[in-house]
Design a protein around this motif. Structure first.
Motif, PDB file in Angstrom:
ATOM      1  N   VAL A   1       0.840  -1.201   0.000  1.00  0.00           N
ATOM      2  CA  VAL A   1       0.000   0.000   0.000  1.00  0.00           C
ATOM      3  C   VAL A   1       0.875   1.251   0.000  1.00  0.00           C
ATOM      4  CG1 VAL A   1      -1.673   1.355   1.304  1.00  0.00           C
ATOM      5  CG2 VAL A   1      -1.979  -1.114   1.077  1.00  0.00           C
ATOM      6  N   GLU A   2       1.867   1.281   0.889  1.00  0.00           N
ATOM      7  CA  GLU A   2       2.770   2.440   0.927  1.00  0.00           C
ATOM      8  C   GLU A   2       3.598   2.516  -0.357  1.00  0.00           C
ATOM      9  OE1 GLU A   2       4.675   5.863   2.079  1.00  0.00           O
ATOM     10  OE2 GLU A   2       2.859   4.918   2.871  1.00  0.00           O
TER      11      GLU A   2
ATOM     12  N   ARG B   1       1.456   4.203  -2.813  1.00  0.00           N
ATOM     13  CA  ARG B   1       1.346   5.623  -2.467  1.00  0.00           C
ATOM     14  C   ARG B   1       2.594   6.388  -2.917  1.00  0.00           C
ATOM     15  NH1 ARG B   1       0.082   4.843   2.418  1.00  0.00           N
ATOM     16  NH2 ARG B   1      -2.178   4.961   2.116  1.00  0.00           N
TER      17      ARG B   1
ATOM     18  N   THR C   1     -11.223  -3.028   4.484  1.00  0.00           N
ATOM     19  CA  THR C   1     -10.269  -1.985   4.867  1.00  0.00           C
ATOM     20  C   THR C   1      -9.051  -1.996   3.960  1.00  0.00           C
ATOM     21  OG1 THR C   1     -10.969  -2.081   7.184  1.00  0.00           O
ATOM     22  CG2 THR C   1      -8.814  -1.111   6.729  1.00  0.00           C
ATOM     23  N   THR C   2      -8.512  -3.183   3.689  1.00  0.00           N
ATOM     24  CA  THR C   2      -7.333  -3.302   2.826  1.00  0.00           C
ATOM     25  C   THR C   2      -7.652  -2.831   1.416  1.00  0.00           C
ATOM     26  OG1 THR C   2      -6.493  -5.178   4.111  1.00  0.00           O
ATOM     27  CG2 THR C   2      -5.625  -4.905   1.887  1.00  0.00           C
TER      28      THR C   2
ATOM     29  N   GLU D   1      -7.905   0.984   1.406  1.00  0.00           N
ATOM     30  CA  GLU D   1      -6.576   1.579   1.588  1.00  0.00           C
ATOM     31  C   GLU D   1      -5.772   1.527   0.294  1.00  0.00           C
ATOM     32  OE1 GLU D   1      -4.739  -0.520   4.770  1.00  0.00           O
ATOM     33  OE2 GLU D   1      -5.664   0.700   6.347  1.00  0.00           O
TER      34      GLU D   1
ATOM     35  N   ASP E   1      -7.315   3.980  -2.234  1.00  0.00           N
ATOM     36  CA  ASP E   1      -7.028   5.356  -1.821  1.00  0.00           C
ATOM     37  C   ASP E   1      -5.567   5.717  -2.081  1.00  0.00           C
ATOM     38  OD1 ASP E   1      -9.585   5.929  -1.037  1.00  0.00           O
ATOM     39  OD2 ASP E   1      -9.238   5.626   1.106  1.00  0.00           O
ATOM     40  N   ALA E   2      -4.677   4.709  -1.958  1.00  0.00           N
ATOM     41  CA  ALA E   2      -3.255   4.954  -2.207  1.00  0.00           C
ATOM     42  C   ALA E   2      -2.975   5.212  -3.681  1.00  0.00           C
ATOM     43  CB  ALA E   2      -2.425   3.773  -1.717  1.00  0.00           C
TER      44      ALA E   2
END
Length: 213
Positions: free
Chosen positions: A64-65, A68, A89-90, A93, A96-97
């Motif tokens: 995820v990071e 991002r 949630t995953t 996330e 959104d990233a």
């Protein structure tokens, strides 16, 4: 035209299996594989692939990071998440990233190929569970219905948007409104242009986000 791909997964069997599988498609050229998000970002910077196909749970900064940072760096490479972790949630996330696609690792090879090609073409492809998660998230965050439609939408366009959110096809919308299919297509095109959405799934999320349904 062949789509170039970098694969990131911390499990050797998985990443090499994906490399072998995707190499069977004439539409895809795997430029390399990485065992972490950090290594994947270095490889992306070196090879400039069309798509990064990445796991999310990996040692280090994680997928995820990694996605991002890929977006923050201004890379043209599109990110597609391929993971066994597909809780809501995953999913939210990762999207959104900046991920443009989300698939579970049990997806068949053709679905993975389709997601890679869609991402390279600037389109989003989510599996059924990911789409449900997005809609649930947008619905929970939706504000009260506005007194005025956003983005200059007309009353008829808002009506068409609501019918799209009910999963109606253009033909079904035309029959419901007693208009021609070509008229419905015109409304849909106007909706896509005014909302900057790329497809009908994005329109549904837009409708919930703005409290229009």
């Amino acid at each position: 035209m062949t789509v170039t791909v970098v694969i990131a997964d911390d499990q050797t069997v998985v990443r090499e299996g994906l490399r072998s599988m995707l190499s069977l498609f004439d539409t895809i050229d795997v430029l390399g594989v990485a065992a972490s998000a950090e290594s994947a970002l270095d490889l992306v910077a070196e090879t400039d692939p069309d798509v990064l196909l990445t796991d999310l749970r990996m040692p280090g900064i994680g997928g995820v990071e990694g996605i991002r940072r890929l977006r923050a760096d201004g890379s043209r490479t599109a990110a597609v998440a391929l993971t066994t972790y597909d809780d809501d949630t995953t999913i939210v996330e990762a999207l959104d990233a900046g991920a443009v696609g989300f698939l579970n690792k049990d997806a068949d090879p053709e679905a993975i190929e389709a997601a890679v090609l869609a991402a390279a073409g600037g389109r989003s492809m989510l599996d059924e569970k990911a789409l449900r998660a997005v809609l649930a998230h947008e619905r929970s965050a939706a504000p009260a219905a506005p007194t005025e439609a956003p983005d200059g939408l007309t009353e008829r366009e808002v009506q068409v948007l609501g019918l799209i959110a009910q999963a109606m096809s253009n033909q079904q919308i035309a029959a419901h409104l007693v208009v021609g299919v070509s008229t419905v297509k015109t409304h849909v095109n106007h909706l896509l242009a005014k909302t900057a959405c790329r497809d009908r799934a994005a329109l549904v999320a837009y409708a919930y986000r703005h409290g229009l349904v």
